[in-house]
Design an enzyme around this catalytic site. Structure first.
Site, PDB file in Angstrom:
ATOM      1  N   GLY A 106       0.801  -1.215   0.000  1.00  0.00           N
ATOM      2  CA  GLY A 106       0.000   0.000   0.000  1.00  0.00           C
ATOM      3  C   GLY A 106       0.838   1.272   0.000  1.00  0.00           C
ATOM      4  N   THR A 107       1.911   1.273   0.762  1.00  0.00           N
ATOM      5  CA  THR A 107       2.746   2.476   0.828  1.00  0.00           C
ATOM      6  C   THR A 107       3.325   2.810  -0.547  1.00  0.00           C
ATOM      7  OG1 THR A 107       3.285   2.320   3.166  1.00  0.00           O
ATOM      8  CG2 THR A 107       4.930   3.366   1.761  1.00  0.00           C
ATOM      9  N   GLN A 123      -7.621  -0.568   3.339  1.00  0.00           N
ATOM     10  CA  GLN A 123      -8.384  -1.124   4.461  1.00  0.00           C
ATOM     11  C   GLN A 123      -9.681  -1.780   4.014  1.00  0.00           C
ATOM     12  OE1 GLN A 123      -7.720  -1.510   7.658  1.00  0.00           O
ATOM     13  NE2 GLN A 123      -5.779  -0.419   7.736  1.00  0.00           N
ATOM     14  N   HIS A 179      -2.057  -7.899   2.544  1.00  0.00           N
ATOM     15  CA  HIS A 179      -1.942  -8.392   3.925  1.00  0.00           C
ATOM     16  C   HIS A 179      -3.073  -7.952   4.841  1.00  0.00           C
ATOM     17  CE1 HIS A 179      -0.230  -4.914   6.300  1.00  0.00           C
ATOM     18  NE2 HIS A 179      -0.068  -4.461   5.079  1.00  0.00           N
ATOM     19  N   THR A 212      12.019  -6.916 -10.415  1.00  0.00           N
ATOM     20  CA  THR A 212      11.544  -8.289 -10.616  1.00  0.00           C
ATOM     21  C   THR A 212      10.287  -8.529  -9.797  1.00  0.00           C
ATOM     22  OG1 THR A 212      13.794  -9.046 -10.987  1.00  0.00           O
ATOM     23  CG2 THR A 212      12.174 -10.726 -10.375  1.00  0.00           C
ATOM     24  N   CYS A 258       1.686   1.869  11.422  1.00  0.00           N
ATOM     25  CA  CYS A 258       2.835   2.613  10.891  1.00  0.00           C
ATOM     26  C   CYS A 258       3.243   3.734  11.832  1.00  0.00           C
ATOM     27  CB  CYS A 258       2.493   3.219   9.532  1.00  0.00           C
ATOM     28  SG  CYS A 258       1.965   1.997   8.343  1.00  0.00           S
TER      29      CYS A 258
END
Lengths: 373, 79
Positions: free
Chosen positions: A70-71, A178, A200, A236, A321
């Site tokens: 996501g970041t 989310q 995740h 990759t 985070c």
């Protein structure tokens, strides 16, 4: 009994995900950019997974760019849009409750001469589309407003904001990390140009995400390199994680949202009955199905979380985070809490595996440790 | 009478994702079925047909159309 109520931070990987990753690692270890048989087998895994993700979003496979999570997706959306716009890109609008990877990415562009407007939220954490409309100018290139807030679960009016942007020719980015697979979001129906998701949060592996990029959207890459993902994301591809991402999507139970919502409401009912003065942070109605965020009347959340952890109950004070940072949560400040009130806040986030017995046990433990009756 | 060929437009799809997508579609077809694939010139027309042949399929025809190519592939009996 272990009770995991920190699913907004991350989730336990599903068995099907672990099996898919293991199988892929053993059998499809070729580089998916290689032309030999093992490379093409790996590329088939990637393309099959891309198709799965595209179908889940209502997108075309070519509109999916795999990232590390996501970041990275948020950074690619915000910086990539601004860099592609070049001198034309002078103004970006974000909400005051975005994930740090959106906020910091946008603010980093200020040194390049980009002006960033932060749109505030109401006391429930909801963005007013009219407030977004008021700050748009002819120089605005991008608006970024998340779908569901990572701390208080506020479901933002992305349909209205997207329509607003589309009408003015402004790109609209939405961080859906989310909410992905928990709340309906179809890019064929919501006027969004860029959409961040990751694996995740839905029982998939860490380290894999994607950015939906609507066909025709100009986007500069973050990295220089081999030009993978159609030149939009060099590096990759993480084939086993991509296989795990697809397996996580395929394992989603669409009925789980209503169960999580019922258990979340049950947890809140138990807490508010037993702890006088406890308050709900975030909206009552427009709220992500698995999120509960409460402000305790007297107890600080950090010591409480340590005691809960010792009892086998895992939750958090806010965004994972931000856990290492001593500053008060910007999200909780944005909805009007004082710094003293933010440190008494507790985030409890469920998964589709959370049971009623777990929710009831967690409520009893919180009431006991927080000094309720 | 043989079935008409399925079609798959892979123009603009980078390598080797184009080969992977072609193989995924072929895997869903019965043995002996045909697939007509549109490919870009250059690396795609050079590399995709051999990749399909390597997996046991038969490239029946390659025709240049405009700036691209149309390739007719027959799914291999044991592929």
């Amino acid at each position: 009994m272990e009770i995991y109520l920190d699913n907004a931070a991350t989730t336990q990987p599903a068995t099907a995900v672990l099996l898919a990753m293991s199988e892929c690692s053993r059998r499809c270890y070729g580089n998916p950019a290689s032309w030999h048989r093992l490379g093409v087998e790996a590329a088939k895994v990637v393309e099959r997974s891309r198709q799965t993700l595209a179908e889940a979003l209502g997108a075309e496979p070519d509109e999916i760019v795999f990232t590390s999570g996501g970041t990275e997706s948020n950074n690619l959306a915000v910086k990539g849009t601004a860099w592609a716009a070049g001198r034309r890109g002078k103004h970006i609008v974000i909400s005051a409750v975005e994930h740090p990877s959106v906020t910091a990415a946008a603010l980093s562009l200020e040194k390049l001469g980009v002006r960033v407007s932060l749109v505030g939220v109401d006391s429930e954490g909801l963005v007013d589309p009219a407030a977004v409309a008021r700050v748009l100018t002819s120089a605005t290139i991008l608006v970024s407003v998340m779908h569901a807030n990572h701390e208080i679960g506020a479901l933002e009016p992305v349909q209205e904001i997207g329509r607003l942007c589309r009408g003015r020719g402004i790109l609209f980015h939405c961080d859906a990390c989310q909410s992905f697979t928990k709340e309906p979001l179809d890019v064929a129906k919501v006027p969004v140009d860029l959409l961040s998701v990751n694996a995740h949060k839905l029982h998939g592996p860490k380290g894999i995400g994607a950015l939906y990029v609507r066909k025709g959207t100009a986007l500069a890459p973050l990295f220089d390199g081999g030009g993978q993902e159609g030149g939009r994301r060099s590096g990759t591809l993480n084939t086993p994680a991509i296989a795990g991402f697809a397996a996580a999507i395929e394992a989603v139970d669409l009925r789980a949202a209503s169960v999580m919502r019922r258990l979340r409401d049950r947890l809140w009912d138990s807490l508010r009955r037993a702890v006088p003065g406890i308050r709900l942070n975030g909206p009552r109605k427009a709220r992500l199905c698995n999120n509960l965020n409460v402000m305790l009347p007297e107890t600080e959340s950090k010591p409480l979380l340590r005691k809960l952890s010792a009892a086998g109950i895992y939750a958090s004070a806010g965004a994972a985070c931000s856990s290492a940072k001593p500053e008060p949560s910007p999200v909780l400040l944005a909805i009007g809490l004082s710094p003293q009130e933010t440190v008494r806040s507790l985030r409890l986030s469920l998964s589709r595996w959370t049971t009623q017995a777990q929710v009831d046990a967690a409520a009893r433990a919180i009431v006991r440790l927080a000094g309720g009756s | 009478m043989s079935r008409p060929a399925e079609t798959l437009d892979l123009t603009g799809v980078p390598c080797p994702a184009n080969a992977a997508r072609a193989l995924l579609v072929i895997e869903g077809l019965p043995a002996g079925a045909f697939l007509r694939i549109s490919l870009d010139d250059g690396e795609p027309i050079q590399n995709v047909p051999p990749a399909l042949e390597e997996q046991g399929h038969v490239v029946v025809d390659k025709v240049r159309i405009g700036t691209g190519w149309q390739v007719l592939v027959k799914k291999g009996e044991e592929a």
